[in-house]
Design an enzyme around this catalytic site. Structure first.
Site, mmCIF file in Angstrom:
data_model
loop_
_atom_site.group_PDB
_atom_site.id
_atom_site.type_symbol
_atom_site.label_atom_id
_atom_site.label_comp_id
_atom_site.label_asym_id
_atom_site.label_seq_id
_atom_site.Cartn_x
_atom_site.Cartn_y
_atom_site.Cartn_z
ATOM 1 N N ASP A 315 86.619 -17.035 -37.143
ATOM 2 C CA ASP A 315 85.390 -16.886 -37.944
ATOM 3 C C ASP A 315 85.137 -18.147 -38.765
ATOM 4 O O ASP A 315 84.035 -18.714 -38.743
ATOM 5 C CB ASP A 315 85.482 -15.662 -38.866
ATOM 6 N N HIS A 387 75.337 -13.133 -38.774
ATOM 7 C CA HIS A 387 75.499 -13.568 -40.177
ATOM 8 C C HIS A 387 76.121 -14.956 -40.278
ATOM 9 O O HIS A 387 75.734 -15.755 -41.123
ATOM 10 C CB HIS A 387 76.347 -12.527 -40.922
HETATM 11 O O1 LIG Z 1 90.605 -7.592 -37.366
HETATM 12 C C1 LIG Z 1 89.692 -8.134 -38.005
HETATM 13 O O2 LIG Z 1 89.410 -7.801 -39.172
HETATM 14 C C2 LIG Z 1 88.931 -9.212 -37.358
HETATM 15 C C3 LIG Z 1 89.457 -9.879 -36.274
HETATM 16 C C4 LIG Z 1 88.774 -11.016 -35.622
HETATM 17 O O3 LIG Z 1 88.267 -10.567 -34.386
HETATM 18 P P1 LIG Z 1 89.010 -10.836 -32.961
HETATM 19 O O4 LIG Z 1 90.379 -10.332 -33.043
HETATM 20 O O5 LIG Z 1 88.142 -10.068 -32.019
HETATM 21 O O6 LIG Z 1 88.960 -12.324 -32.736
HETATM 22 C C5 LIG Z 1 87.606 -11.547 -36.467
HETATM 23 O O7 LIG Z 1 86.797 -12.395 -35.692
HETATM 24 C C6 LIG Z 1 86.780 -10.418 -37.035
HETATM 25 O O8 LIG Z 1 85.700 -10.906 -37.806
HETATM 26 C C7 LIG Z 1 87.615 -9.557 -37.934
HETATM 27 C C1 LIG Z 2 83.475 -11.220 -35.424
HETATM 28 C C2 LIG Z 2 83.056 -10.696 -36.567
HETATM 29 O O1 LIG Z 2 82.889 -9.381 -36.815
HETATM 30 P P1 LIG Z 2 83.517 -8.036 -36.207
HETATM 31 O O2 LIG Z 2 84.395 -7.495 -37.283
HETATM 32 O O3 LIG Z 2 82.337 -7.157 -35.943
HETATM 33 O O4 LIG Z 2 84.294 -8.380 -34.966
HETATM 34 C C3 LIG Z 2 82.708 -11.586 -37.717
HETATM 35 O O5 LIG Z 2 82.554 -11.057 -38.840
HETATM 36 O O6 LIG Z 2 82.579 -12.809 -37.545
#
Ligand SMILES: O=C(O)C1=C[C@@H](OP(=O)(O)O)[C@@H](O)[C@H](O)C1
Ligand SMILES: C=C(OP(=O)(O)O)C(=O)O
Length: 429
Positions: A315, A387
């Site tokens: 992110d 976002h």
């Molecule tokens: O477990 C989480 O809180 C998250 C894991 C990440 O996703 P991915 O594991 O799909 O990369 C991240 O991009 C997302 O915004 C939040």
């Molecule tokens: C990937 C994201 O969100 P999500 O928790 O929906 O995967 C994000 O916030 O960048």
């Protein structure tokens, strides 16, 4: 469609109190709901992703009280899985941190649960999680396309045993399985097949589970053992850290523009992997200092391009893509294939919009390479209902051209007040 034009910005200065972490807010809400006892969660994030989790919990019969500012939530734990006599439908927007963990948690109870969301959610995969739940006794019907939401769970508890799960698309599948594991009928042994992406998010999961009294044996992020019979127990009160991904925009602003910005809520003691974003800024040439719960960035000289594998911070890595507009040389962000299955295809979206401001961009299957223009061009930036696209491109206004952000309201997913806070630390040219 609404738009917001940012006139060229000169420098930044100030302090930002970060809103609560999305990742922690949604994990702690779900664990508090499953736990025995009452949990007071403070500094909860107030954004769409969290509203979807709260609405779902309410439909599942969980009692909670939100303060008027929606940042404190007193949750009455159910002390066990969620059951229902009537078929329930839960709308989860585009919140991965609601869809994936609830998909697993709702298999623990008894009843029929349908999980729906926004159109983009129906393009975000969930098969790897479902394939791991089925051998444990889950029964899942895909309602549109195989492997994607919406789906219906016909739940009657989860057995334990050995299961393997693919980790190369999203760590949220493993997170979901881990959070449900202690409530399976027997011990659960999870084997991760192949590479595990976004690894630090698993630390957030294990940390959250530990706060509620559950211990997981972690063998190098490849094998996890969760003993059955462990119960989630309320820790009483728990405070959500500030959001480390949200911090990235303010820290980058200081590195780009000059001035000093300090963010409060995330620091050296944070459990969030995205705190490592500040280290990337340091590699680019910014001056970074840390306290236990704050990070401060100042600009001491010009920024240099970096070439880095940023799989661990997917992110915050997006923020490096627009920071690269101000770094001399060609920046390469590697090993981020899963940008393509998030709020939008982020590799495509980022490449397309960076070109609008004049950057030279190569979009690879799992990388992006950015060479900045001599001067940032005025542009109208499309945000793809993402976002992070909106927040990342606010940084382009540190050039000499006005930048228009289309649909700035899309920040409501994780950071509704972003543009107000951004304005509060910036000074126009
Ligand atoms: O477990 C989480 O809180 C998250 C894991 C990440 O996703 P991915 O594991 O799909 O990369 C991240 O991009 C997302 O915004 C939040
Ligand atoms: C990937 C994201 O969100 P999500 O928790 O929906 O995967 C994000 O916030 O960048």
């Amino acid at each position: 469609m609404d738009s917001l034009t940012l006139n060229p910005l000169a420098f930044v200065n100030g302090e930002v109190q970060l809103p609560g972490s999305k990742s922690l807010s949604n994990r702690l809400l779900l664990l508090a709901a499953l736990a025995e006892g009452e949990t007071r969660i403070t500094n909860l994030l107030d954004s769409d992703d969290v509203k979807h989790m709260l609405n779902a919990l309410s439909l599942l019969g969980v009692q909670y009280e939100l303060s008027t500012d929606r940042r404190t939530c007193l949750v009455q734990g159910t002390g066990g899985p969620f059951n229902t006599d009537q078929a329930l439908e839960l709308f989860l927007g585009n919140a991965g941190t609601a869809m994936r963990p609830l998909c697993a948690a709702l298999c623990l109870g008894h009843g029929e649960f349908t999980l729906t969301g926004e159109p983009r959610m129906y393009e975000r995969p969930i098969r790897d999680l479902v394939d791991a739940l089925i051998p444990l006794g889950a029964e899942v019907t895909y309602l549109k396309e195989e492997g994607f939401p919406p789906l219906t769970l016909h739940s009657r508890g989860l057995k334990g045993g050995q299961v393997s799960i693919r980790g190369n698309i999203s760590s949220q599948f493993l997170t979901a399985l881990l959070m449900s594991a202690p409530m399976a009928e027997e011990d659960l042994i999870i084997q991760v097949d192949g590479e595990l992406v976004s690894k630090p998010y698993i630390d957030i999961t294990l940390h959250s589970m530990q706060l509620f009294g559950v211990i997981v044996e972690n063998d190098n992020y490849q094998r996890f053992v969760i003993k059955a019979g462990q119960r989630y127990r309320s820790p009483g009160e728990v405070m959500v850290e500030g959001d480390a991904s949200s911090a990235s925009y303010f820290l980058a602003a200081a590195a780009i523009a000059g001035g000093t910005v300090r963010v409060y809520g995330v620091g050296a003691d944070s459990v969030q992997g995205d705190k490592a974003f500040a280290e990337v800024l340091a590699k680019m040439g910014a001056d970074v200092t840390y306290g236990p719960t704050w990070i401060e960035v100042s600009k001491t000289g010009p920024l240099q391009a970096v070439d880095l594998d940023l799989n661990a911070i997917p992110d915050a890595a997006m923020t490096i893509a627009t920071t690269a507009l101000f770094a001399s040389g060609t920046t390469c962000i590697r090993n981020v294939y899963n940008w393509r299955v998030k709020e939008t295809d982020r590799l495509y979206a980022m490449a397309t919009e960076l070109r609008k401001v004049g950057a030279k961009v190569t979009e690879g299957d799992d990388f992006i390479e950015i060479t900045p223009p001599e001067q940032i061009m005025p542009a109208s930036i499309d945000t793809y209902d993402d976002h992070r696209m909106a927040m990342c491109f606010s940084l382009a206004a540190f050039g000499t051209a006005p930048i228009t952000i289309n649909d700035p309201g899309c920040t409501r997913k994780t950071f509704p007040e972003y543009f107000d806070l951004f304005r509060s630390i910036t000074v126009s040219r």
